[in-house]
Design an enzyme around this catalytic site. Sequence first.
Site, PDB file in Angstrom:
ATOM      1  N   ASP A   1       0.836  -1.208   0.000  1.00 57.58           N
ATOM      2  CA  ASP A   1       0.000   0.000   0.000  1.00 57.58           C
ATOM      3  C   ASP A   1       0.862   1.246   0.000  1.00 57.58           C
ATOM      4  O   ASP A   1       0.473   2.298   0.520  1.00 57.58           O
ATOM      5  CB  ASP A   1      -0.913  -0.005   1.230  1.00 57.58           C
ATOM      6  CG  ASP A   1      -2.037   1.022   1.120  1.00 57.58           C
ATOM      7  OD1 ASP A   1      -2.585   1.412   2.170  1.00 57.58           O
ATOM      8  OD2 ASP A   1      -2.341   1.443  -0.017  1.00 57.58           O
TER       9      ASP A   1
ATOM     10  N   ASP B   1      -3.241  -3.105  -2.412  1.00 56.51           N
ATOM     11  CA  ASP B   1      -4.295  -2.103  -2.451  1.00 56.51           C
ATOM     12  C   ASP B   1      -4.199  -1.294  -3.752  1.00 56.51           C
ATOM     13  O   ASP B   1      -3.151  -1.236  -4.388  1.00 56.51           O
ATOM     14  CB  ASP B   1      -4.169  -1.155  -1.245  1.00 56.51           C
ATOM     15  CG  ASP B   1      -5.380  -0.237  -1.098  1.00 56.51           C
ATOM     16  OD1 ASP B   1      -5.233   0.855  -0.532  1.00 56.51           O
ATOM     17  OD2 ASP B   1      -6.479  -0.616  -1.579  1.00 56.51           O
TER      18      ASP B   1
ATOM     19  N   GLU C   1     -11.402   4.202  -0.912  1.00 55.12           N
ATOM     20  CA  GLU C   1     -11.798   4.551   0.450  1.00 55.12           C
ATOM     21  C   GLU C   1     -12.625   5.832   0.500  1.00 55.12           C
ATOM     22  O   GLU C   1     -12.318   6.822  -0.152  1.00 55.12           O
ATOM     23  CB  GLU C   1     -10.556   4.708   1.360  1.00 55.12           C
ATOM     24  CG  GLU C   1      -9.454   5.568   0.823  1.00 55.12           C
ATOM     25  CD  GLU C   1      -8.403   4.767   0.059  1.00 55.12           C
ATOM     26  OE1 GLU C   1      -8.731   3.713  -0.502  1.00 55.12           O
ATOM     27  OE2 GLU C   1      -7.261   5.213  -0.006  1.00 55.12           O
TER      28      GLU C   1
HETATM   29  O1  LIG Z   1      -0.582   7.039  -3.152  1.00 54.93           O
HETATM   30  C1  LIG Z   1      -1.151   6.286  -2.374  1.00 54.93           C
HETATM   31  N1  LIG Z   1      -0.484   5.619  -1.441  1.00 54.93           N
HETATM   32  C2  LIG Z   1       0.946   5.838  -1.315  1.00 54.93           C
HETATM   33  C3  LIG Z   1       1.312   5.615   0.113  1.00 54.93           C
HETATM   34  C4  LIG Z   1       2.466   6.021   0.567  1.00 54.93           C
HETATM   35  C5  LIG Z   1       2.830   5.810   1.977  1.00 54.93           C
HETATM   36  O2  LIG Z   1       3.978   4.995   2.027  1.00 54.93           O
HETATM   37  C6  LIG Z   1       5.108   5.830   2.101  1.00 54.93           C
HETATM   38  S1  LIG Z   1       6.076   5.564   0.718  1.00 54.93           S
HETATM   39  C7  LIG Z   1       7.129   4.271   1.041  1.00 54.93           C
HETATM   40  C8  LIG Z   1       8.123   4.054   0.113  1.00 54.93           C
HETATM   41  C9  LIG Z   1       9.007   3.033   0.315  1.00 54.93           C
HETATM   42  N2  LIG Z   1       8.920   2.224   1.398  1.00 54.93           N
HETATM   43  C10 LIG Z   1       7.945   2.438   2.298  1.00 54.93           C
HETATM   44  C11 LIG Z   1       7.021   3.455   2.154  1.00 54.93           C
HETATM   45  C12 LIG Z   1       4.661   7.259   2.163  1.00 54.93           C
HETATM   46  O3  LIG Z   1       5.445   7.997   3.056  1.00 54.93           O
HETATM   47  C13 LIG Z   1       3.234   7.114   2.627  1.00 54.93           C
HETATM   48  O4  LIG Z   1       3.149   7.018   4.031  1.00 54.93           O
HETATM   49  C14 LIG Z   1      -2.622   6.135  -2.415  1.00 54.93           C
HETATM   50  C15 LIG Z   1      -3.341   7.061  -3.147  1.00 54.93           C
HETATM   51  C16 LIG Z   1      -4.722   6.974  -3.182  1.00 54.93           C
HETATM   52  N3  LIG Z   1      -5.472   7.939  -3.960  1.00 54.93           N
HETATM   53  O5  LIG Z   1      -6.707   7.891  -3.996  1.00 54.93           O
HETATM   54  O6  LIG Z   1      -4.791   8.831  -4.571  1.00 54.93           O
HETATM   55  C17 LIG Z   1      -5.423   5.976  -2.503  1.00 54.93           C
HETATM   56  C18 LIG Z   1      -4.692   5.034  -1.777  1.00 54.93           C
HETATM   57  O7  LIG Z   1      -5.336   4.015  -1.093  1.00 54.93           O
HETATM   58  C19 LIG Z   1      -3.298   5.097  -1.730  1.00 54.93           C
HETATM   59  O8  LIG Z   1      -2.626   4.130  -1.019  1.00 54.93           O
HETATM   60 MG   LIG Z   2      -3.976   2.506  -0.555  1.00 55.27          MG
END
Ligand SMILES: O=C(NC/C=C/[C@H]1O[C@@H](Sc2ccncc2)[C@H](O)[C@@H]1O)c1cc([N+](=O)[O-])cc(O)c1O
Ligand SMILES: [Mg+2]
Length: 214
Positions: free
Chosen positions: A141, A169, A199
């Site tokens: 995710d 996800d 979500e």
């Molecule tokens: O972009 C999305 N998720 C990216 C999540 C990113 C998370 O993980 C780390 S990156 C990382 C890198 C490397 N290692 C560990 C963490 C970031 O600091 C953040 O906490 C997302 C976007 C949408 N949306 O609607 O746009 C909906 C969702 O459910 C999503 O998960």
């Molecule tokens: Mg997500």
Amino acid sequence: TQSTQPQRILGAVQKNATRGDPRSVVKAIDQYCRNKEWAMNVGDEKGCILDSVVSEVNPSTVLELGTYCGYSTVRIASLLPPNAKLFTLEFNPHNAVIARQVIAWAGVEDKVQLIEGASGDWIPKMKEHYGVKTFDLVFLDHWKDRYLPDTKLLEECGLLRKGSVLLADNVIFPGAPEYLEYIRGNQRYESCFFKSHLEYTKALDGLEKSVFLG
Ligand SMILES: O=C(NC/C=C/[C@H]1O[C@@H](Sc2ccncc2)[C@H](O)[C@@H]1O)c1cc([N+](=O)[O-])cc(O)c1O
Ligand SMILES: [Mg+2]
């Protein structure tokens, strides 16, 4: 001074959830994000699918990629058997600071090892640093363009065993097309798609569950 979204989510937990009650923490975040401010938690609808996969796998060792504020961390940890361990990787130090407090408020810190850093750097170190043999369940995710390289890394590092489950996800929105193409076309995985919604919205999304066949 301005607050950040993670700080506001933590505030909603501290105001509305009961210490030591993981379900109340999940509920408080969902209510805040549904009624006040959208946030990228897996959410309640996809969260129920996540819960059913966790319960079915009944994992001893879990890897979560992308902690954010700890919503799915708490959701997963609350379902783990005693002595089970959830390793969650978070790249952004501010998010990690908030997630640690959300995890503590829920009272699941004993089951959770939050690692600050990038998945690409840490996956190759899990065996030597944490004595991990293989992961029973991996929840993807984090950054969507990291799903595929990190899956290949898990394979190369021998961190998957026959029967390991990957649950990804957002395979519809924002989407992870390269990951989907790889995992669905690969004979070493048996995949299925759980149709759901993004979500807190009516937009289409879903989770892809893939079993590693060894
Ligand atoms: O972009 C999305 N998720 C990216 C999540 C990113 C998370 O993980 C780390 S990156 C990382 C890198 C490397 N290692 C560990 C963490 C970031 O600091 C953040 O906490 C997302 C976007 C949408 N949306 O609607 O746009 C909906 C969702 O459910 C999503 O998960
Ligand atoms: Mg997500």
